[in-house]
Each structure stands twice: as structure tokens, then as C-alpha cells.
Design a protein around this motif. Structure first.
Motif, PDB file in Angstrom:
ATOM      1  N   ASN A 333       0.855  -1.193   0.000  1.00  0.00           N
ATOM      2  CA  ASN A 333       0.000   0.000   0.000  1.00  0.00           C
ATOM      3  C   ASN A 333       0.886   1.238   0.000  1.00  0.00           C
ATOM      4  O   ASN A 333       2.079   1.177   0.358  1.00  0.00           O
ATOM      5  N   PHE A 334       0.336   2.366  -0.395  1.00  0.00           N
ATOM      6  CA  PHE A 334       1.096   3.616  -0.396  1.00  0.00           C
ATOM      7  C   PHE A 334       0.467   4.554   0.629  1.00  0.00           C
ATOM      8  O   PHE A 334      -0.393   5.381   0.306  1.00  0.00           O
ATOM      9  N   GLY A 335       0.881   4.372   1.856  1.00  0.00           N
ATOM     10  CA  GLY A 335       0.332   5.173   2.943  1.00  0.00           C
ATOM     11  C   GLY A 335      -1.173   5.026   3.030  1.00  0.00           C
ATOM     12  O   GLY A 335      -1.711   3.915   2.966  1.00  0.00           O
ATOM     13  N   GLU A 336      -1.862   6.146   3.134  1.00  0.00           N
ATOM     14  CA  GLU A 336      -3.313   6.143   3.266  1.00  0.00           C
ATOM     15  C   GLU A 336      -4.038   6.367   1.943  1.00  0.00           C
ATOM     16  O   GLU A 336      -5.267   6.412   1.907  1.00  0.00           O
ATOM     17  N   ASP A 337      -3.277   6.513   0.848  1.00  0.00           N
ATOM     18  CA  ASP A 337      -3.883   6.762  -0.462  1.00  0.00           C
ATOM     19  C   ASP A 337      -4.327   5.426  -1.058  1.00  0.00           C
ATOM     20  O   ASP A 337      -3.504   4.638  -1.524  1.00  0.00           O
ATOM     21  N   ARG A 338      -5.611   5.156  -1.065  1.00  0.00           N
ATOM     22  CA  ARG A 338      -6.124   3.851  -1.470  1.00  0.00           C
ATOM     23  C   ARG A 338      -6.208   3.674  -2.983  1.00  0.00           C
ATOM     24  O   ARG A 338      -6.572   2.589  -3.453  1.00  0.00           O
ATOM     25  N   ASP A 339      -5.905   4.727  -3.741  1.00  0.00           N
ATOM     26  CA  ASP A 339      -5.845   4.591  -5.194  1.00  0.00           C
ATOM     27  C   ASP A 339      -4.409   4.505  -5.690  1.00  0.00           C
ATOM     28  O   ASP A 339      -4.151   4.553  -6.898  1.00  0.00           O
ATOM     29  N   LYS A 340      -3.456   4.374  -4.762  1.00  0.00           N
ATOM     30  CA  LYS A 340      -2.049   4.201  -5.128  1.00  0.00           C
ATOM     31  C   LYS A 340      -1.489   2.969  -4.427  1.00  0.00           C
ATOM     32  O   LYS A 340      -1.946   2.576  -3.356  1.00  0.00           O
ATOM     33  N   CYS A 341      -0.493   2.365  -5.069  1.00  0.00           N
ATOM     34  CA  CYS A 341       0.197   1.245  -4.439  1.00  0.00           C
ATOM     35  C   CYS A 341       1.605   1.153  -5.019  1.00  0.00           C
ATOM     36  O   CYS A 341       1.966   1.872  -5.950  1.00  0.00           O
ATOM     37  N   VAL A 418      14.610  -0.394  -2.414  1.00  0.00           N
ATOM     38  CA  VAL A 418      15.587  -0.898  -3.388  1.00  0.00           C
ATOM     39  C   VAL A 418      14.866  -1.659  -4.493  1.00  0.00           C
ATOM     40  O   VAL A 418      13.634  -1.720  -4.546  1.00  0.00           O
ATOM     41  N   GLY A 419      15.649  -2.270  -5.408  1.00  0.00           N
ATOM     42  CA  GLY A 419      15.097  -3.102  -6.460  1.00  0.00           C
ATOM     43  C   GLY A 419      14.426  -2.299  -7.548  1.00  0.00           C
ATOM     44  O   GLY A 419      14.596  -1.089  -7.677  1.00  0.00           O
ATOM     45  N   CYS A 420      13.635  -2.972  -8.365  1.00  0.00           N
ATOM     46  CA  CYS A 420      12.814  -2.313  -9.375  1.00  0.00           C
ATOM     47  C   CYS A 420      11.480  -1.981  -8.728  1.00  0.00           C
ATOM     48  O   CYS A 420      10.813  -2.856  -8.184  1.00  0.00           O
ATOM     49  N   ARG A 421      11.084  -0.718  -8.813  1.00  0.00           N
ATOM     50  CA  ARG A 421       9.874  -0.312  -8.086  1.00  0.00           C
ATOM     51  C   ARG A 421       9.142   0.782  -8.848  1.00  0.00           C
ATOM     52  O   ARG A 421       9.712   1.479  -9.680  1.00  0.00           O
ATOM     53  N   ALA A 422       7.871   0.895  -8.517  1.00  0.00           N
ATOM     54  CA  ALA A 422       7.034   1.931  -9.103  1.00  0.00           C
ATOM     55  C   ALA A 422       5.921   2.260  -8.129  1.00  0.00           C
ATOM     56  O   ALA A 422       5.393   1.367  -7.450  1.00  0.00           O
ATOM     57  N   VAL A 423       5.577   3.531  -8.056  1.00  0.00           N
ATOM     58  CA  VAL A 423       4.343   3.939  -7.391  1.00  0.00           C
ATOM     59  C   VAL A 423       3.343   4.194  -8.506  1.00  0.00           C
ATOM     60  O   VAL A 423       3.614   4.963  -9.431  1.00  0.00           O
ATOM     61  N   ILE A 424       2.208   3.515  -8.444  1.00  0.00           N
ATOM     62  CA  ILE A 424       1.223   3.679  -9.509  1.00  0.00           C
ATOM     63  C   ILE A 424      -0.114   4.151  -8.939  1.00  0.00           C
ATOM     64  O   ILE A 424      -0.461   3.836  -7.790  1.00  0.00           O
ATOM     65  N   HIS A 425      -0.814   4.903  -9.759  1.00  0.00           N
ATOM     66  CA  HIS A 425      -2.146   5.379  -9.401  1.00  0.00           C
ATOM     67  C   HIS A 425      -3.155   4.695 -10.306  1.00  0.00           C
ATOM     68  O   HIS A 425      -3.044   4.759 -11.531  1.00  0.00           O
ATOM     69  N   PRO A 427      -7.367   4.387 -10.597  1.00  0.00           N
ATOM     70  CA  PRO A 427      -8.683   4.749 -10.062  1.00  0.00           C
ATOM     71  C   PRO A 427      -9.445   3.516  -9.585  1.00  0.00           C
ATOM     72  O   PRO A 427      -9.401   2.461 -10.220  1.00  0.00           O
ATOM     73  N   GLN A 428     -10.086   3.639  -8.442  1.00  0.00           N
ATOM     74  CA  GLN A 428     -10.852   2.525  -7.851  1.00  0.00           C
ATOM     75  C   GLN A 428      -9.970   1.286  -7.631  1.00  0.00           C
ATOM     76  O   GLN A 428     -10.378   0.153  -7.884  1.00  0.00           O
ATOM     77  N   LEU A 429      -8.752   1.525  -7.154  1.00  0.00           N
ATOM     78  CA  LEU A 429      -7.801   0.425  -6.952  1.00  0.00           C
ATOM     79  C   LEU A 429      -8.326  -0.610  -5.970  1.00  0.00           C
ATOM     80  O   LEU A 429      -8.133  -1.813  -6.160  1.00  0.00           O
ATOM     81  N   GLU A 430      -8.999  -0.158  -4.903  1.00  0.00           N
ATOM     82  CA  GLU A 430      -9.526  -1.113  -3.920  1.00  0.00           C
ATOM     83  C   GLU A 430     -10.503  -2.097  -4.573  1.00  0.00           C
ATOM     84  O   GLU A 430     -10.492  -3.293  -4.266  1.00  0.00           O
ATOM     85  N   ASN A 431     -11.331  -1.600  -5.485  1.00  0.00           N
ATOM     86  CA  ASN A 431     -12.268  -2.485  -6.176  1.00  0.00           C
ATOM     87  C   ASN A 431     -11.533  -3.487  -7.052  1.00  0.00           C
ATOM     88  O   ASN A 431     -11.917  -4.661  -7.149  1.00  0.00           O
ATOM     89  N   LEU A 432     -10.466  -3.032  -7.715  1.00  0.00           N
ATOM     90  CA  LEU A 432      -9.675  -3.935  -8.552  1.00  0.00           C
ATOM     91  C   LEU A 432      -9.018  -5.026  -7.707  1.00  0.00           C
ATOM     92  O   LEU A 432      -9.076  -6.214  -8.055  1.00  0.00           O
ATOM     93  N   LEU A 433      -8.417  -4.635  -6.593  1.00  0.00           N
ATOM     94  CA  LEU A 433      -7.738  -5.617  -5.748  1.00  0.00           C
ATOM     95  C   LEU A 433      -8.724  -6.632  -5.178  1.00  0.00           C
ATOM     96  O   LEU A 433      -8.423  -7.833  -5.086  1.00  0.00           O
ATOM     97  N   SER A 434      -9.903  -6.157  -4.817  1.00  0.00           N
ATOM     98  CA  SER A 434     -10.942  -7.076  -4.342  1.00  0.00           C
ATOM     99  C   SER A 434     -11.328  -8.055  -5.437  1.00  0.00           C
ATOM    100  O   SER A 434     -11.485  -9.261  -5.191  1.00  0.00           O
ATOM    101  N   TRP A 435     -11.465  -7.547  -6.674  1.00  0.00           N
ATOM    102  CA  TRP A 435     -11.827  -8.412  -7.806  1.00  0.00           C
ATOM    103  C   TRP A 435     -10.737  -9.444  -8.052  1.00  0.00           C
ATOM    104  O   TRP A 435     -11.025 -10.634  -8.307  1.00  0.00           O
TER     105      TRP A 435
END
Length: 472
Positions: A333-341, A418-425, A427-435
Motif C-alpha cells: 500500500n502507499f500510505g493512506e492513499d487507497r488509489d495508489k500502491c 531498493v530493487g525495481c519499483r514503481a508507485v502507480i495510481h 482509479p478505484q484500486l480497492e475495487n480492482l484488488l478485491s476483484w
């Protein structure tokens, strides 16, 4: 060398119906020739010596056009149907049936002008397109529609539709007959990447396997000064800053690269999934990440942890826009932003997608096998920009291949890791992760810098028969 087609060839059918203005067929042919040439797409179409004005109106026209397409069936990636007037829906449908082609079909219909509605100039393509699509459905021929029901052949809207359709054709062509190389055994702790070879075979996808013991034997037979080893070493050096890596580790990586590459060529492999730990670290004292990064950059993607479905997901993404794809974990997760990870992997991303890539060690794996045995991991932050994510999976419980796809953005929010990483946004990420969780998908996802979700959804749902969820 990647077998994803760089240049595409389209069969073109220009429909005609005699009691509408036939000169419109010649006009459409001239405009189509100019448009396809401008977009760098090759064409196979009738000329005015084969049928009247090069159009298709009768059963005999259909046979002539089908013969032409059959003669070039190995070259044609898709068919574009143009309706400059109402067209003869039966003749067009019979052309496609008689040709025996099994490729995507795009249907375009020219728009009427309100000041040209007289008998000598009216088109009625608006109506003819509905009739043609009805016939295509009766014939069991899947097809793609333009953004607008009718649009100008010479306009920007159709040009964009055609470019998007070309991407669909490239995906479909690439996925049919793709060959995956599974190198090594699936890590014992990764039940999540289990898959069904039999379901893949039903889609025409073959899996070739290679045991790591054979890899180690072939590596021992290579001399350090072998010209093939030096060639691969240079590719690794060009891929990412390797100034911190000991010379002997680079040579070992290069030998592994030679063995993998020669096996890939000998077996016509398009994409690979490799047992990246812990056997390689314990036997060779290196990581395979940099080799995977180079291959992905060459549009021959390579996935971690023998994730065959992940490799196929990367290959589909790369084929959609000729842009390197990478694979990562849906990781944090990315802090409290539920549309980012945070997307993360030890170090396999294609270097073209990274800011300042450099080669180092895989610190997480290093805690169990020793950091000195993990040289070869790529480190870098994914560049910001548009992003498409995609995942294929085989579901033995339902006997189907399924997928999901969507778009978001890679963003430049601060991230200290470290490593290969990305912060991505997304929309409606929580719904996607649930799906994802409820539908039994893996924790890996393929992604690249693109906006290809609609293309992949169209290619897999309409033409490859894969139930694909489009997240919006």
C-alpha cells in the motif's frame, strides 16, 4: 529476435451496391491507398482490372477477392471492410468466409453529407453497415467497430481507429502459436503461479521446458574467452550500470545468457519464465534478473519464478504497442492513499522503463543465500507516465483462461526502497484488488508504459476467446 510483427499487412474489401453511386468505390480505393501508406501498413486489395472499380458486389467478386486473400493468407494480419456506399452485405461476408482467414475484421462506413443526399451522390452507408454486421454475426465472423458508426475515410477519427485496430491485429497474431520457455522448476513456495498447459494448448500456445541441470552442464562447457560470452557480457553492460559488479560474476551471467539464448533460438521460443531463485544463487552465485531485463527490452519478455502466465501477459502487452513490458508484485500500500500502491520486484524490469538503472545485488534474497551470490539484480525507479497493467491466468476449476486489464499512471511520489519499483495510481484500486482476490488471480502483474487496455480487451475478448475484465 522477437517474432512480434513490426510491419502489418491488411486485406482490404471495398463493398459496393450497384444502384448506389459506383464512382464512390474508386474514390474510397484512392483514399485508402494514401491512408494505409501514410500509416506504414501494407495492403492486399483488388484493383479495377479484377472487378468493377476493385469493389466487391457479387458472388463472383467475392470469389475473386477470397482467392486473392488466400494467396496471401500467411501475410495478412487483419481485414478492413470499407463501405463507401450501402454495399452488398452478403458478398462481403462471403468473401471473408471463402477466404478462410481467421483474423480480426474492422468495419468502416462512410458518412453522408447533408448537401449530397440526391440519388447521384447519397451513400446510405449508415444503413448498410448495420446490414453487414448482421450478416457477419450470422456467419459467425467476429468484427471490430469504429469509434463512430460512420466516419470519413480520410479523417483523423478513422486514422486513429485504424491504428488501434492494427494494435489488436498485432496482439492476436502474436498470441496465436506463441511458444513459452519454462526454464527450471516452479519454486516450491509459489503455488500461486501454477498453470494448466492443457488449457494453453487449447488456445494454440505451447510450453517447452528446460531443466536447470542441463543449463549448468552447458555453462561448464563454455570458456571465459568464448566470443559468444563476450557478446552477451557487453549486452549486460549496455543494459544498466554494472560498475559495482565483480568481473567474474559478469562472466558467469554472460555464460548463462549464452545458454538461455541458444536454447531459445533452437526451440523457437517467444517468451520465457525462469526459476530465478534459489538454485541459480546456490549453484552459480548470481541472479538472472539482468538477463531477463535485456530479453524483455528485446521484446522477448522474461518472467520470474517460472510464472508462465506472467510471461504470456508480458508478451501480449509488448505486442500491443512494441514497448517493453515488465512483471512485478502488487506489493505494498502507499500510505493512506487507497488509489495508489507500490509495484516491486527484485530487479528484472526492462531498463528502458527505468530512471538511472544500475546492476547490484538482490538484498531480500540475499538474506538467505548471501548478498554476494545475488549479483545481477537491476535497481531503478519506473519512469512516470501512462501505464497499462494486464494479467492472464488459467483456471482449472472452471476450465477457462481468463484475464484482467486496466490503465493507470506511474507517478513520481517519493519512495525509499531498493530493487525495481514503481508507485502507480489506479482509479478505484480497492475495487480492482478485491476483484483480483475473489477471482483467484496471482500476485504478479505485467505492465508497461502505454494506454493499451482497450486494445488488449478487444483482442482477447473478441478474437482469442478469453474472458477479460476491463477495469474502469
Amino acid at each position: 529476435m522477437s517474432r512480434i510483427p513490426q510491419t502489418l499487412t491488411m486485406g482490404v474489401i471495398i463493398g459496393n451496391r450497384g444502384f448506389f453511386p459506383s464512382y464512390l468505390v474508386a474514390e474510397a480505393r484512392e483514399q485508402a491507398t494514401a491512408l494505409f501508406a501514410r500509416l506504414g501498413i501494407n495492403t492486399i486489395m483488388l484493383d479495377d482490372s479484377q472487378t468493377e472499380l476493385g469493389g466487391v458486389e457479387t458472388r463472383q467478386d467475392a470469389k475473386i477477392c477470397a482467392d486473392l486473400f488466400r494467396a496471401h493468407r500467411d501475410d495478412i494480419h487483419g481485414v478492413v471492410v470499407l463501405l463507401p456506399n450501402f454495399g452488398d452485405e452478403k458478398a462481403v461476408a462471403e468473401t471473408l468466409r471463402l477466404s478462410g482467414l481467421n483474423v480480426p475484421v474492422l468495419v468502416q462506413a462512410e458518412e453522408d453529407n447533408l448537401d449530397k443526399m440526391g440519388l447521384a451522390t447519397r451513400r446510405d452507408s449508415f444503413c448498410g453497415k448495420i446490414s453487414l454486421c448482421n450478416n457477419l454475426r450470422q456467419y459467425g465472423i467476429p468484427f471490430t467497430l469504429t469509434t463512430q458508426h460512420v466516419c470519413a475515410l480520410s479523417g483523423d477519427i478513422f486514422a486513429k481507429d485504424l491504428q488501434r485496430f492494427a494494435q489488436v491485429c498485432r496482439v492476436v497474431s502474436s498470441m496465436r502459436g506463441v511458444r513459452v520457455g519454462a526454464i527450471g522448476a516452479r519454486p516450491a513456495g509459489f503455488n500461486t503461479v501454477r498453470y494448466s498447459e492443457k488449457l494453453l494448448e487449447r488456445l494454440g500456445i505451447a510450453v517447452e521446458t528446460l531443466d536447470l541441470s542441463e543449463v549448468f552442464t552447458r555453462i561448464k562447457q563454455l570458456r571465459d574467452d568464448d566470443i559468444r560470452v563476450d557478446e552477451k557480457r557487453r549486452l549486460l553492460l549496455d543494459n544498466a550500470d554494472a560498475s559495482r559488479i565483480p568481473a567474474d560474476k559478469l562472466v558467469t551471467m554472460a555464460k548463462l545468457f549464452v545458454v538461455i539464448s541458444e536454447w531459445v533460438i533452437a526451440n523457437d521460443i517467444d517468451t520465457t519464465a525462469i526459476q530465478c531463485w534459489t538454485s541459480l544463487q546456490e549453484n552459480l552465485g548470481i541472479n538472472v534478473c539482468s538477463i531477463m531485463s535485456v530479453m524483455s527490452g528485446q521484446l522477448m519478455p522474461s518472467a520470474c519464478e517460472v510464472d508462465v502466465m506472467g510471461a504470456l501477459s508480458m508478451y501480449a502487452l509488448a505486442s500491443s504497442n512494441l514497448s517493453p513490458a515488465s512483471i512485478a508484485d502488487w506489493n505494498n500500500n502507499f500510505g493512506e492513499d487507497r488509489d495508489k500502491c507500490v509495484l516491486f520486484h527484485c530487479g528484472n524490469f526492462a531498463s528502458a522503463s527505468l530512471e538511472s538503472p544500475h546492476m547490484g545485488t538482490a538484498d531480500i534474497i540475499g538474506t538467505t543465500v548471501g548478498k554476494e551470490n545475488t549479483c545481477g539484480a537491476v535497481h531503478g525507479r519506473m519512469k512516470s507516465g501512462e501505464l497499462t497493467y494486464f494479467r492472464l491466468s488459467t483456471d482449472d476449476l472452471t476450465g477457462e483462461i481468463k484475464a484482467y486489464v486496466g490503465e493507470g499512471r506511474s507517478v513520481d511520489d517519493p519512495l525509499d526502497t531498493v530493487g525495481c519499483r514503481a508507485v502507480i495510481h489506479v482509479p478505484q484500486l480497492e475495487n480492482l484488488l478485491s476483484w483480483i482476490c475473489r477471482n483467484g488471480f496471482e500476485h504478479h502483474v505485467a505492465m508497461n508504459h502505454s494506454a493499451s487496455a482497450a486494445v488488449l480487451h478487444e483482442a482477447f475478448t473478441r478474437y482469442l476467446g478469453v474472458n477479460t475484465y476491463l477495469h474502469q
